[in-house]
Design a protein around this motif. Structure first.
Motif, PDB file in Angstrom:
ATOM      1  N   ASN A  55       0.838  -1.193   0.000  1.00 59.44           N
ATOM      2  CA  ASN A  55       0.000   0.000   0.000  1.00 59.44           C
ATOM      3  C   ASN A  55       0.879   1.252   0.000  1.00 59.44           C
ATOM      4  O   ASN A  55       0.667   2.177  -0.795  1.00 59.44           O
ATOM      5  CB  ASN A  55      -0.927  -0.008   1.218  1.00 59.44           C
ATOM      6  N   ALA A  59       1.546   3.919  -3.086  1.00 58.57           N
ATOM      7  CA  ALA A  59       1.273   5.341  -2.845  1.00 58.57           C
ATOM      8  C   ALA A  59       2.480   6.192  -3.212  1.00 58.57           C
ATOM      9  O   ALA A  59       2.331   7.296  -3.751  1.00 58.57           O
ATOM     10  CB  ALA A  59       0.891   5.563  -1.387  1.00 58.57           C
ATOM     11  N   LYS A  64       0.893   9.823  -4.359  1.00 55.77           N
ATOM     12  CA  LYS A  64      -0.315  10.231  -3.632  1.00 55.77           C
ATOM     13  C   LYS A  64       0.018  10.946  -2.333  1.00 55.77           C
ATOM     14  O   LYS A  64      -0.837  11.608  -1.766  1.00 55.77           O
ATOM     15  CB  LYS A  64      -1.187   9.004  -3.322  1.00 55.77           C
ATOM     16  N   SER A  84      -4.196   3.438  -1.242  1.00 56.46           N
ATOM     17  CA  SER A  84      -3.780   3.626  -2.623  1.00 56.46           C
ATOM     18  C   SER A  84      -4.553   2.756  -3.617  1.00 56.46           C
ATOM     19  O   SER A  84      -4.609   3.080  -4.797  1.00 56.46           O
ATOM     20  CB  SER A  84      -2.276   3.381  -2.761  1.00 56.46           C
TER      21      SER A  84
END
Length: 106
Positions: A55, A59, A64, A84
């Motif tokens: 995750n 990301a 992100k 994500s």
């Protein structure tokens, strides 16, 4: 005691429980079951850790969690809370099928 009473007593004597079978003993190997449960828990714990790592990796790849104030930096708080992908099993599936690719990049 006459013959009828002897038959009745004999009939009730057969209905008594066998004392050897009265207390059941378990032949289950407790050590094997304990190890199986511990290894199962370890596998689940490792899967959770793998999902969290994937995750955060995804990301970072998709940017992100870029810090809005400092360009090129990462927002650590965002990295802990980011989602994500939609589902956890997507992270697990990607991480399990792309193990060799990420290991070769190092």
């Amino acid at each position: 005691m006459n013959e009828v009473e002897g038959k009745v007593l004999n009939m009730y004597d057969k209905s008594r429980p066998v004392e050897e079978d009265l207390f059941e003993t378990s032949h289950v190997n407790q050590v094997a079951w304990t190890l199986a449960v511990l290894f199962g828990g370890l596998v689940i714990w490792l899967m959770i850790a793998l999902v969290n790592a994937e995750n955060q990796r995804y990301a970072l790849v998709t940017k992100k969690c870029a810090d809005p104030l400092f360009k090129g930096e990462i927002d650590q708080q965002c990295l802990v809370m980011v989602q994500s992908r939609d589902h956890w099993w997507e992270h697990l599936g990607y991480a399990m099928t792309h193990v060799r690719q990420t290991a070769l990049k190092k």
